[in-house]
Design an enzyme around this catalytic site. Sequence first.
Site, PDB file in Angstrom:
ATOM      1  N   ASP A  13       7.641   9.841  10.539  1.00 53.35           N
ATOM      2  CA  ASP A  13       7.112  10.272   9.246  1.00 53.35           C
ATOM      3  C   ASP A  13       5.657  10.712   9.355  1.00 53.35           C
ATOM      4  O   ASP A  13       4.748   9.894   9.379  1.00 53.35           O
ATOM      5  CB  ASP A  13       7.246   9.128   8.238  1.00 53.35           C
ATOM      6  CG  ASP A  13       6.957   9.572   6.814  1.00 53.35           C
ATOM      7  OD1 ASP A  13       6.836  10.789   6.580  1.00 53.35           O
ATOM      8  OD2 ASP A  13       6.857   8.707   5.934  1.00 53.35           O
ATOM      9  N   ASP A  40       5.831  17.467   6.116  1.00 47.68           N
ATOM     10  CA  ASP A  40       6.309  16.085   6.144  1.00 47.68           C
ATOM     11  C   ASP A  40       7.618  15.988   6.923  1.00 47.68           C
ATOM     12  O   ASP A  40       8.652  16.493   6.486  1.00 47.68           O
ATOM     13  CB  ASP A  40       6.511  15.616   4.700  1.00 47.68           C
ATOM     14  CG  ASP A  40       6.846  14.142   4.592  1.00 47.68           C
ATOM     15  OD1 ASP A  40       7.010  13.479   5.631  1.00 47.68           O
ATOM     16  OD2 ASP A  40       6.954  13.648   3.454  1.00 47.68           O
TER      17      ASP A  40
END
Length: 432
Positions: free
Chosen positions: A92, A284
């Site tokens: 992440d 992201d």
Amino acid sequence: MSFATRMMSMTLSFQIIAALLFITATASSSTSPSGFTMDLIHRRTNSSSSQRSNTDDQLRSSPYSDLVFDTYEYLMKLQIGTPPVEIEAVLDTGSEHVWTQCLPCLNCYKQRNPIFDPSKSSTYKQKQCNTPNDPSCDYELIYGDKSYSKGSFASETVTLKSTSGQSYVMPKTVIGCSHNSSGFKTTGSGIVGLNWGPLSLISQMGKNMLGAISYCFSPEGTSKINFGRNAIVSGNGTVSTPMFTKKEEPGTYYLNLDAVSVEETRIETLGTPFHAVDGNTVIDSGAAVTYLPTSYCSLVREAVEKFVTAERVTYGDNSLCYKTNTLDVFPVITMHFSGGADLVLDKNNTYMSFGQDICLVILCGAEEAVFGNRAQNNFLVGYDHSSRLVSFKPTDCGVTQDIPRDSISAALVLQFNVKFVFFIFVLSLMRL
């Protein structure tokens, strides 16, 4: 042995030694800065929102709760503790903290691997609280889909295994030990935060990794992540765009999206509330799909609707789906980031089968734009902290790439060379 013969033998020995020392010096220089590569795991999961962390711990509503897609999550393997225990955690770039579920578990979601037991690790050291609810020892993370993780910070040994089989050991790494977590759709044990924050994995690796990472997400085959020297993205087809940070979320990677093209129709952000020059889109790896603010997103959708002639079907206000089994009816979409980084996306990056229909997976209604991992498939994506650039190189990520060898492995070659030089030197003395 005559004097002349001995001199010739010594000369030859020193020439061999000099040559090997040159090779050794070359190998030594190639090991700095350090770098290594790891395989990633991708698994299908039902995902309906970004897992990007909100550092202010305020809940964000899901921008597309009316439509749930089957997508892939990308996980990396880590070993935690002494003796090491293997976990799998979601990669992440949209969050900071590295955490895993731990025993005792007050409320935990179901994960694939056994839950980490810190009482069995000799190197686990929980952070001591100075006051109740001290943020230096306890944490509470709430993500965009209302999933959350609550627990304690600890110092622990983290070990990463490179593709060459060598270990990169990180002693006294700050991790989160989650005793209360819920709402996650992952099969992994937690999350590996890779943003600019001081507690992210890349920040805790230290200066020898240069704060550099790159990854290549494959919809099929083996995906990879690269660190340090191995993370350099260059060569034909590479485009780069500046990355920005913002005071309200200082660790988050922002890019500036100037326009989106639907085939030949270019939709500028200029003149819309979405326009910016200092970053308007979060990149992201933990978000499944791409989404845009409603006012600008509606312009992109209108351009898609004008192009597609198939029958429209509706799953909710936030879906754009058509009754068709072929991608041929859909337009090619290009993302234009600042600095001339024009990403021509494959149709599989922007559309997805949903039952008997195909839907656009650029979704509307978010508070801010997010460039998700599906749109990044089959690009080598590199983050360079020193130049503050994000680079993209079109790549078939499922095919084995020519990447720099692990500097860990290079160090072993160096060690062998030193021993070999010493052996030749001793052998030459014995001959004398």
